[in-house]
Design a protein around this motif. Structure first.
Motif, PDB file in Angstrom:
ATOM      1  N   ASP A  17       0.638   1.356  -2.143  1.00 46.34           N
ATOM      2  CA  ASP A  17       2.032   0.899  -2.055  1.00 46.34           C
ATOM      3  C   ASP A  17       2.098  -0.598  -1.752  1.00 46.34           C
ATOM      4  O   ASP A  17       2.864  -1.341  -2.379  1.00 46.34           O
ATOM      5  N   ARG A  21       3.638  -3.476  -4.222  1.00 44.29           N
ATOM      6  CA  ARG A  21       4.815  -4.255  -3.805  1.00 44.29           C
ATOM      7  C   ARG A  21       4.488  -5.745  -3.696  1.00 44.29           C
ATOM      8  O   ARG A  21       5.288  -6.583  -4.085  1.00 44.29           O
ATOM      9  N   VAL A  81       5.788  -3.392   3.188  1.00 45.16           N
ATOM     10  CA  VAL A  81       6.305  -2.470   2.172  1.00 45.16           C
ATOM     11  C   VAL A  81       7.764  -2.132   2.478  1.00 45.16           C
ATOM     12  O   VAL A  81       8.623  -2.183   1.589  1.00 45.16           O
ATOM     13  N   ILE A  84      10.084  -5.205   1.786  1.00 43.63           N
ATOM     14  CA  ILE A  84      10.245  -5.451   0.351  1.00 43.63           C
ATOM     15  C   ILE A  84      11.166  -4.391  -0.248  1.00 43.63           C
ATOM     16  O   ILE A  84      12.081  -4.718  -1.014  1.00 43.63           O
ATOM     17  N   GLU A  85      10.950  -3.131   0.097  1.00 45.26           N
ATOM     18  CA  GLU A  85      11.796  -2.065  -0.446  1.00 45.26           C
ATOM     19  C   GLU A  85      13.247  -2.233  -0.007  1.00 45.26           C
ATOM     20  O   GLU A  85      14.162  -2.030  -0.815  1.00 45.26           O
ATOM     21  N   HIS A 110       6.253 -10.847  -2.841  1.00 41.37           N
ATOM     22  CA  HIS A 110       6.803 -10.134  -3.995  1.00 41.37           C
ATOM     23  C   HIS A 110       7.675 -11.089  -4.796  1.00 41.37           C
ATOM     24  O   HIS A 110       8.625 -11.665  -4.268  1.00 41.37           O
ATOM     25  N   GLU A 115       8.471  -8.299 -11.834  1.00 36.84           N
ATOM     26  CA  GLU A 115       8.639  -6.833 -11.857  1.00 36.84           C
ATOM     27  C   GLU A 115       8.420  -6.305 -13.251  1.00 36.84           C
ATOM     28  O   GLU A 115       8.808  -6.911 -14.243  1.00 36.84           O
TER      29      GLU A 115
END
Length: 116
Positions: A17, A21, A81, A84-85, A110, A115
């Motif tokens: 993950d 990311r 993580v 970023i999410e 990121h 993406e």
């Protein structure tokens, strides 16, 4: 005979993950953080050249092998993580043209322009 080192499944998933990311290389992240850290004052005497603590911690994880992770590294990965999410989930209407949002993501490694 080399001893095999095993990684717990939860850490293995977190590793995947984190690396999905954090989609820039450690060199790109360091360059970005140095640019951000230099500001108007240019580089100070600090050997880390103004790289923020969080950025140094992310860079440290990027430079490690899975089997060498510490508890602190695992926490950095979890936090990174999650942040970023959270940022991706709150994508502004302007999207990647929103400089503040994109900079916040870049500080974490990121780049929304990369993406897939």
């Amino acid at each position: 005979m080399a001893r095999q080192q095993r990684v717990e499944p939860e850490v293995e998933q977190l590793w995947q993950d984190f690396h999905s990311r954090v989609n820039v290389s450690s060199e790109q992240l360091r360059s970005w953080l140095l640019t951000q850290g230099s500001g108007e004052e240019a580089f100070g005497a600090d050997p880390d050249l103004g790289v923020p603590e969080r950025g140094r911690r992310i860079l440290a994880v990027l430079g490690k092998r899975k089997v060498d992770l510490t508890g602190g590294d695992i926490e950095v990965m979890r936090e990174t993580v999650a942040e970023i999410e959270d940022l991706l989930d709150t994508r502004p209407a302007a999207g990647v043209t929103d400089e503040g949002w994109r900079r916040a993501l870049l500080d974490l490694g990121h780049d929304p322009l990369l993406e897939r």
